[in-house]
Design a protein around this motif. Sequence first.
Motif, PDB file in Angstrom:
ATOM      1  N   SER A   1       0.717  -1.259  -0.008  1.00 18.12           N
ATOM      2  CA  SER A   1      -0.013  -0.119   0.140  1.00 18.12           C
ATOM      3  C   SER A   1       0.972   1.191  -0.018  1.00 18.12           C
ATOM      4  CB  SER A   1      -0.972   0.109   1.221  1.00 18.12           C
ATOM      5  OG  SER A   1      -1.685  -1.079   1.215  1.00 18.12           O
ATOM      6  N   PHE A   2       0.481   2.163  -0.730  1.00 20.01           N
ATOM      7  CA  PHE A   2       1.190   3.593  -0.664  1.00 20.01           C
ATOM      8  C   PHE A   2       0.300   4.661  -0.511  1.00 20.01           C
ATOM      9  CE2 PHE A   2       3.538   0.622  -3.518  1.00 20.01           C
ATOM     10  CZ  PHE A   2       4.711   0.863  -3.402  1.00 20.01           C
ATOM     11  N   CYS A   3       0.491   5.403   0.537  1.00 19.14           N
ATOM     12  CA  CYS A   3      -0.418   6.395   1.266  1.00 19.14           C
ATOM     13  C   CYS A   3      -0.088   7.808   0.498  1.00 19.14           C
ATOM     14  CB  CYS A   3      -0.274   6.329   2.838  1.00 19.14           C
ATOM     15  SG  CYS A   3      -0.461   4.594   3.283  1.00 19.14           S
TER      16      CYS A   3
ATOM     17  N   ASP B   1      12.406   2.913  -9.289  1.00 17.01           N
ATOM     18  CA  ASP B   1      13.452   1.748  -8.987  1.00 17.01           C
ATOM     19  C   ASP B   1      12.826   1.161  -7.659  1.00 17.01           C
ATOM     20  OD1 ASP B   1      15.679   0.045  -8.555  1.00 17.01           O
ATOM     21  OD2 ASP B   1      17.113   1.795  -8.246  1.00 17.01           O
ATOM     22  N   LEU B   2      13.531   0.001  -7.442  1.00 21.19           N
ATOM     23  CA  LEU B   2      12.897  -0.755  -6.040  1.00 21.19           C
ATOM     24  C   LEU B   2      13.145   0.014  -4.976  1.00 21.19           C
ATOM     25  CD1 LEU B   2      14.175  -4.395  -6.922  1.00 21.19           C
ATOM     26  CD2 LEU B   2      11.824  -3.757  -6.513  1.00 21.19           C
ATOM     27  N   THR B   3      14.251   0.402  -4.778  1.00 19.58           N
ATOM     28  CA  THR B   3      14.475   0.933  -3.229  1.00 19.58           C
ATOM     29  C   THR B   3      13.674   2.069  -3.095  1.00 19.58           C
ATOM     30  OG1 THR B   3      16.566  -0.019  -3.228  1.00 19.58           O
ATOM     31  CG2 THR B   3      16.261   1.633  -1.917  1.00 19.58           C
ATOM     32  N   PRO B   4      13.777   3.430  -3.737  1.00 25.85           N
ATOM     33  CA  PRO B   4      12.875   4.513  -3.755  1.00 25.85           C
ATOM     34  C   PRO B   4      11.398   4.108  -3.513  1.00 25.85           C
ATOM     35  CG  PRO B   4      14.654   4.785  -5.566  1.00 25.85           C
ATOM     36  CD  PRO B   4      14.491   3.556  -5.274  1.00 25.85           C
ATOM     37  N   LEU B   5      10.914   3.214  -4.177  1.00 26.45           N
ATOM     38  CA  LEU B   5       9.570   2.718  -4.249  1.00 26.45           C
ATOM     39  C   LEU B   5       9.246   2.142  -2.425  1.00 26.45           C
ATOM     40  CD1 LEU B   5       8.496   1.309  -7.493  1.00 26.45           C
ATOM     41  CD2 LEU B   5       7.525   3.187  -6.427  1.00 26.45           C
ATOM     42  N   LEU B   6      10.049   1.428  -2.266  1.00 29.53           N
ATOM     43  CA  LEU B   6       9.895   0.939  -0.906  1.00 29.53           C
ATOM     44  C   LEU B   6       9.922   1.675   0.254  1.00 29.53           C
ATOM     45  CD1 LEU B   6      12.034  -2.556  -1.211  1.00 29.53           C
ATOM     46  CD2 LEU B   6       9.548  -2.330  -1.252  1.00 29.53           C
ATOM     47  N   LYS B   7      10.604   2.798  -0.070  1.00 32.43           N
ATOM     48  CA  LYS B   7      10.775   3.581   0.987  1.00 32.43           C
ATOM     49  C   LYS B   7       9.513   4.878   1.225  1.00 32.43           C
ATOM     50  CE  LYS B   7      15.640   4.292   1.002  1.00 32.43           C
ATOM     51  NZ  LYS B   7      16.747   5.520   0.553  1.00 32.43           N
ATOM     52  N   LEU B   8       8.707   4.703   0.135  1.00 31.81           N
ATOM     53  CA  LEU B   8       7.303   5.431   0.078  1.00 31.81           C
ATOM     54  C   LEU B   8       6.114   4.612   0.688  1.00 31.81           C
ATOM     55  CD1 LEU B   8       7.321   7.185  -3.354  1.00 31.81           C
ATOM     56  CD2 LEU B   8       8.186   8.056  -1.210  1.00 31.81           C
ATOM     57  N   SER B   9       6.236   3.145   0.887  1.00 33.90           N
ATOM     58  CA  SER B   9       5.249   2.260   0.966  1.00 33.90           C
ATOM     59  C   SER B   9       4.917   2.432   2.751  1.00 33.90           C
ATOM     60  CB  SER B   9       5.497   0.883   0.881  1.00 33.90           C
ATOM     61  OG  SER B   9       4.590  -0.007   1.246  1.00 33.90           O
ATOM     62  N   CYS B  10       3.573   2.508   2.853  1.00 30.68           N
ATOM     63  CA  CYS B  10       3.139   2.390   4.305  1.00 30.68           C
ATOM     64  C   CYS B  10       2.882   1.224   4.769  1.00 30.68           C
ATOM     65  CB  CYS B  10       2.021   3.458   4.366  1.00 30.68           C
ATOM     66  SG  CYS B  10       0.686   2.938   3.400  1.00 30.68           S
ATOM     67  N   SER B  11       3.250   0.016   3.997  1.00 32.59           N
ATOM     68  CA  SER B  11       2.906  -1.346   4.412  1.00 32.59           C
ATOM     69  C   SER B  11       4.388  -2.035   4.904  1.00 32.59           C
ATOM     70  CB  SER B  11       2.503  -2.006   3.273  1.00 32.59           C
ATOM     71  OG  SER B  11       1.296  -1.804   2.628  1.00 32.59           O
TER      72      SER B  11
END
Length: 327
Positions: free
Chosen positions: A169-171, A182-192
């Motif tokens: 989920s992304f809030c 990229d994988l890492t920047p996207l993961l940092k935005l996730s609220c899951s």
Amino acid sequence: MNMNPGNQSTVSEFLLLGLSRQPQQQQILFIIFLSMYLSTILGNLLIILAISTDSRLHSPMYFFLSNLSFVDLCFSSTIVPNMLSNHILSSQAISFPGCLTQMYFFTVFIVMDNFLLAVMAYDRFVAVCHPLHYTTKMTHHLCALMVTVSWGIANLNALLHTLLMARLSFCADNKIPHFFCDLTPLLKLSCSDTHINDLMILTAGGLVITIPLVCILISYICITAAVLRVPSTKGKFKAFSTCGSHLAVVSLFYGTIIAVYFIPPSSHSAENDIAAAVMYTVVTPMMNPFIYSLRNKDMKGALTKVTYIIFFNFQQRMGSKFHKCMS
């Protein structure tokens, strides 16, 4: 692990902040990246055409090189056109499905680069260490099998990371401080909970990077040992020269990959990560054709021949059109 149960509004698109937010710098960067992208397309297409049309280049080494050129062409095309179109449209937005699609193909092509460089290192190992058995070992069937298996593993790895990313989920925050998904920047935005994603990046992602690198290192250790046993200096130089281009590409590619993914985050900044990402997504695919063509007489000859044929045909067509207009 990223947990933020506060704002649960679902993000439908992301904003790629790009390389710079200053208008003057953006215009300069647009010209630079457009020029680099056109050079990448032209250089890699010429490599593919030269290898496919020149019968002297129908060998395992050039078969792998043509595949590497195709992957580099696709690799750069996954990222640069979207960045350029965002500049023209004055838009930073990319949809959630579009972001995942870009991430999928980016992962496929970066893994393919890894495997192809490893396969090419093995090819050089057989050529230098077992020259008499080269034709029996490096058969067309084996070459095709190695490339096919590489594509299969690359797609499975990319599918794994993409499906794991799709379940997150992304809030509230949808701004990606990068010029592609990229994988890492996207993961940092996730609220899951991203624990599984992080684990898979460390294990599956780490394996597809480190295993080819280890194979390359082992191949070149064996090559170096074999070359040092050659009595004449001329023979040593000739043996090393067959590996020079590949070694230069390996150093350029893995140097930037290690700078981004293997050095602890505390020791480098986001700006350095973006600069390194530019190197392996834009600069390396552009430089590869030049590195291989400048150090290889057969390739230079084939490229000159292909360029002459293209220019001659273009000149003939323009001449015929001019005569039609005059008549």
